[in-house]
Enzyme design. Structure first.
Site, PDB file in Angstrom:
ATOM      1  N   GLY A   1      -3.953  -3.963   6.338  1.00  0.00           N
ATOM      2  CA  GLY A   1      -2.897  -3.633   7.296  1.00  0.00           C
ATOM      3  C   GLY A   1      -3.146  -2.291   7.941  1.00  0.00           C
TER       4      GLY A   1
ATOM      5  CE  LYS B   1      -7.207  -2.023   7.044  1.00  0.00           C
ATOM      6  NZ  LYS B   1      -7.410  -0.557   7.069  1.00  0.00           N
TER       7      LYS B   1
ATOM      8  CE  LYS C   1      -4.077   3.938   2.431  1.00  0.00           C
ATOM      9  NZ  LYS C   1      -5.316   3.369   2.992  1.00  0.00           N
TER      10      LYS C   1
ATOM     11  CD  GLU D   1      -8.899  -0.844   1.038  1.00  0.00           C
ATOM     12  OE1 GLU D   1      -7.921  -1.011   0.268  1.00  0.00           O
ATOM     13  OE2 GLU D   1      -8.800  -0.946   2.271  1.00  0.00           O
TER      14      GLU D   1
ATOM     15  CG  ASP E   1     -10.527  -0.851   5.359  1.00  0.00           C
ATOM     16  OD1 ASP E   1     -10.799  -1.294   6.482  1.00  0.00           O
ATOM     17  OD2 ASP E   1      -9.442  -0.264   5.140  1.00  0.00           O
TER      18      ASP E   1
ATOM     19  CE  LYS F   1      -4.712   0.123   0.607  1.00  0.00           C
ATOM     20  NZ  LYS F   1      -5.360  -0.671   1.688  1.00  0.00           N
TER      21      LYS F   1
ATOM     22  CB  SER G   1      -0.882  -0.032   1.252  1.00  0.00           C
ATOM     23  OG  SER G   1      -1.589   1.174   1.409  1.00  0.00           O
TER      24      SER G   1
ATOM     25  CG  ASP H   1      -7.859   2.357   0.842  1.00  0.00           C
ATOM     26  OD1 ASP H   1      -9.032   2.781   0.964  1.00  0.00           O
ATOM     27  OD2 ASP H   1      -7.206   1.886   1.797  1.00  0.00           O
TER      28      ASP H   1
END
Ligand code: OSB
Ligand code: MG
Length: 368
Positions: A291, A263, A164, A214, A239, A162, A136, A189
């Site tokens: 994570g 998670k 952000k 996400e 998530d 991934k 990520s 995400d």
């Protein structure tokens, strides 16, 4: 199982590089480490993934300390626990506070596996010996920094990237990343940075062959996500919105997502995480392990959980060296060609580096 003593530590570790999401920049990680001891001198370890400010979810390090000290620890010291699965039942009258529950339950799972002389992965019923992992990447200062980070991690062998995103760091960024890396498994995400009013930008993301988007919408929403999913070809992965098997069932039945990020901390522990995993398997919904920039202790729990069969997509469990100058476990978590080999020692599978832990402890309290 009978717990003799519990030790809470307030830890502080510096991240090698800042991690920026749509909601904050993290430069160091403060968290609670839990050690539970039995009468034979064995220790189980758990980690709370709550951040210091309530921007990912409503929990914080301090609320977790309060819930642990005043409610959860007294329950565990008073009641014999026949199996770690029973811990979440003992906690069930305490509402929410998922990360606090998970930290203590995780330490009890580790202790149980050590008492049984099996790995935590085996205790959970996991069969995989190698797991595939991705990475990520936080929001960067500029696109060229991002592109060079991506090429570094692709060279390292991570199985998916991934990114952000947030309004203003989304469609154009992904377009440029795709130009440079047309074929890498890629996802985004948003950490709930959008609303349905942004539907047009979110629809543009359909052009880039993303594995998933996400948590685009609110942290507590499954209704608008169902609406959005109808207008997107790209699968939505939830998530923040999922805290339990029941939440997962409702989201799946409503069509709010086609993938779920599990998670352990967000769902109240390993027992609930495994229930969500099993439910998703029965609905053909793939899952992956998320994570929270964990230390080696929380990371080891993530690795053990990922040994279950429906973790069919690469998770966010990167190598220790991606986060820390030196981790608090021995050996550190390493990734070879995008794969982590599940360790074979009993429990979480790694030794804890007591000396390093002592150095990074800001405050410590013992309960018995
Ligand atoms: O949403 O997955 C998230 C880190 C902090 C808070 C929320 C998230 C994340 C990550 C980091 O994406 C994943 C990692 O541990 O590397
Ligand atoms: Mg996320």
């Amino acid at each position: 199982m009978k717990i003799k003593q519990i030790i809470l530590r307030h830890m502080k570790m510096s991240l090698l590089s800042p991690f920026t999401t749509s909601f904050m920049t993290l430069k160091e990680k403060e968290f609670i480490l839990i050690e539970v001891l039995n009468h034979d001198g064995l220790s189980g370890w758990g980690e709370s993934v709550a951040l210091t400010i309530p921007l990912y979810n409503e929990e914080t390090l301090k609320t977790n300390w309060h819930i642990l000290e005043d409610f959860l620890i007294p329950i565990v010291l008073k009641n014999p626990i026949s199996h770690p699965e029973k811990t979440s039942q003992l906690f069930s009258h305490i509402k929410a506070n998922y990360m606090a529950k998970s930290a203590l339950e995780g330490a009890i799972w580790d202790l149980y596996a050590k008492e049984q002389n099996i790995t935590l992965a085996q205790a959970l019923g996991g069969k995989l010996t190698d797991i595939e992992v991705g990475i990520s990447i936080g929001i960067q200062e500029n696109i060229s920094d991002l592109l060079s980070l991506i090429s570094q991690y692709v060279q390292d062998g991570y199985k998916r990237i991934k990114l952000k995103i947030k309004p203003g760091w989304d469609v154009e960024i992904i377009r440029q990343v795709r130009q440079q890396f047309p074929d890498i498994p890629l996802m985004a995400d948003a950490n709930s940075a959008y609303t349905l009013q942004d539907i047009n930008s979110l629809k543009e993301l359909d052009n880039f062959n993303l594995m998933m988007i996400e948590q685009p919408l609110a942290h507590d929403d499954i209704i608008d996500h169902a609406q959005l999913q109808k207008h997107l070809n790209t699968p939505i992965c939830l998530d923040e919105s999922i805290h339990s098997e029941e939440d997962a069932r409702k989201a799946i039945q409503l069509g709010s997502c086609r993938i779920i990020n599990i998670k352990i901390g967000r769902v109240g522990g390993l027992t609930e995480a495994r229930k969500i995993h099993n439910l998703c398997l029965s609905y053909n919904i793939p899952v992956w392990c998320g994570g929270m920039l964990e230390s080696g202790i929380g990371r080891a729990h993530n690795i053990a959980l990922t040994a279950l069969p429906n973790f069919s997509l690469p998770g966010d469990t990167a190598a220790s060296s991606r986060y820390w100058d030196q981790d608090i476990i021995l050996p550190e978590v390493t990734v070879h060609k995008g794969i982590i080999t599940i360790p074979s020692l009993p429990g979480i599978g790694y030794k804890v580096n007591k000396e390093k832990i002592e150095k990074l402890t800001l405050f410590k309290k013992t309960y018995d």
